[in-house]
Design a protein around this motif. Structure first.
Motif, PDB file in Angstrom:
ATOM      1  N   GLU A  88       0.830  -1.204   0.000  1.00  0.00           N
ATOM      2  CA  GLU A  88       0.000   0.000   0.000  1.00  0.00           C
ATOM      3  C   GLU A  88       0.869   1.261   0.000  1.00  0.00           C
ATOM      4  O   GLU A  88       0.575   2.221  -0.705  1.00  0.00           O
ATOM      5  N   GLN A  89       1.961   1.247   0.774  1.00  0.00           N
ATOM      6  CA  GLN A  89       2.855   2.395   0.832  1.00  0.00           C
ATOM      7  C   GLN A  89       3.516   2.615  -0.527  1.00  0.00           C
ATOM      8  O   GLN A  89       3.621   3.752  -0.998  1.00  0.00           O
ATOM      9  N   TYR A  90       3.928   1.545  -1.171  1.00  0.00           N
ATOM     10  CA  TYR A  90       4.541   1.651  -2.495  1.00  0.00           C
ATOM     11  C   TYR A  90       3.552   2.228  -3.505  1.00  0.00           C
ATOM     12  O   TYR A  90       3.891   3.122  -4.285  1.00  0.00           O
ATOM     13  N   SER A  91       2.321   1.727  -3.477  1.00  0.00           N
ATOM     14  CA  SER A  91       1.287   2.241  -4.389  1.00  0.00           C
ATOM     15  C   SER A  91       1.006   3.716  -4.126  1.00  0.00           C
ATOM     16  O   SER A  91       0.821   4.493  -5.070  1.00  0.00           O
ATOM     17  N   PHE A  92       0.980   4.117  -2.858  1.00  0.00           N
ATOM     18  CA  PHE A  92       0.728   5.503  -2.506  1.00  0.00           C
ATOM     19  C   PHE A  92       1.822   6.414  -3.055  1.00  0.00           C
ATOM     20  O   PHE A  92       1.537   7.444  -3.665  1.00  0.00           O
ATOM     21  N   TRP A  93       3.090   6.049  -2.840  1.00  0.00           N
ATOM     22  CA  TRP A  93       4.181   6.905  -3.302  1.00  0.00           C
ATOM     23  C   TRP A  93       4.293   6.916  -4.822  1.00  0.00           C
ATOM     24  O   TRP A  93       4.685   7.920  -5.422  1.00  0.00           O
ATOM     25  N   LYS A  94       3.910   5.814  -5.451  1.00  0.00           N
ATOM     26  CA  LYS A  94       3.879   5.792  -6.911  1.00  0.00           C
ATOM     27  C   LYS A  94       2.825   6.773  -7.422  1.00  0.00           C
ATOM     28  O   LYS A  94       3.067   7.536  -8.365  1.00  0.00           O
ATOM     29  N   GLU A 149       1.654   9.412  -5.739  1.00  0.00           N
ATOM     30  CA  GLU A 149       2.128  10.765  -5.419  1.00  0.00           C
ATOM     31  C   GLU A 149       3.158  11.236  -6.432  1.00  0.00           C
ATOM     32  O   GLU A 149       3.147  12.398  -6.845  1.00  0.00           O
ATOM     33  N   GLY A 150       4.061  10.356  -6.837  1.00  0.00           N
ATOM     34  CA  GLY A 150       5.062  10.707  -7.844  1.00  0.00           C
ATOM     35  C   GLY A 150       4.413  11.076  -9.169  1.00  0.00           C
ATOM     36  O   GLY A 150       4.822  12.041  -9.826  1.00  0.00           O
TER      37      GLY A 150
END
Length: 145
Positions: A101-107, A109-110
């Protein structure tokens, strides 16, 4: 309508209310309905859908073997092992890991920041074009004087 003439029948606005009242009565009328008890078989449903459960193993990535044999691994790639309280069955349940979930969120946001930078650059370029046009227009007006 002449001054002394009487108006016969219902006023025009009342026709609509009468029709609505009649339709409402038809909708409320109970038709004979045959009640059949539909039995839902819970044997093919996972136990965690129909009863309480306890998480035996936390959400973890699927192994290569689990990915091929366990259908729960297909959607997220992560499973947790659960134990149902009534039937005492051990089953796997698909889950979403916090790291995923954190990876998907930062992706996401990027991507948002990237799109914002592109459009900010486009705004700056357009503003410079408009400034040049305005300066050229003013220069032509001054030259014509």
């Amino acid at each position: 309508m002449p001054a002394g003439a009487e108006r016969r029948g219902l006023p025009q606005g009342r026709h609509l209310w009468l029709l609505c009242a009649f339709a409402l009565k038809l909708c409320q009328a109970e038709a004979p309905v045959q009640e059949e008890k539909l039995s839902v078989s819970t044997t093919n449903l996972p136990c965690w859908l129909v009863e309480e459960f306890v998480v035996a193993e936390e959400c973890a990535p699927c192994s290569n073997f689990q990915a091929k044999t366990t259908p729960e691994c297909g959607s997220t790639g992560h499973v947790e092992k659960i134990t149902c309280s009534l039937s005492k069955r051990n089953e796997f349940k698909s889950c979403r890991s916090a790291l995923m979930e954190q990876y998907s969120f930062w992706k996401f946001e990027g991507a948002v920041v990237g799109v914002a930078v592109v459009f900010a650059c486009l705004v700056i370029i357009r503003q410079r074009q408009l400034d040049r046009k305005a300066l050229e227009k003013v220069r032509k007006q001054i030259e014509s004087i």
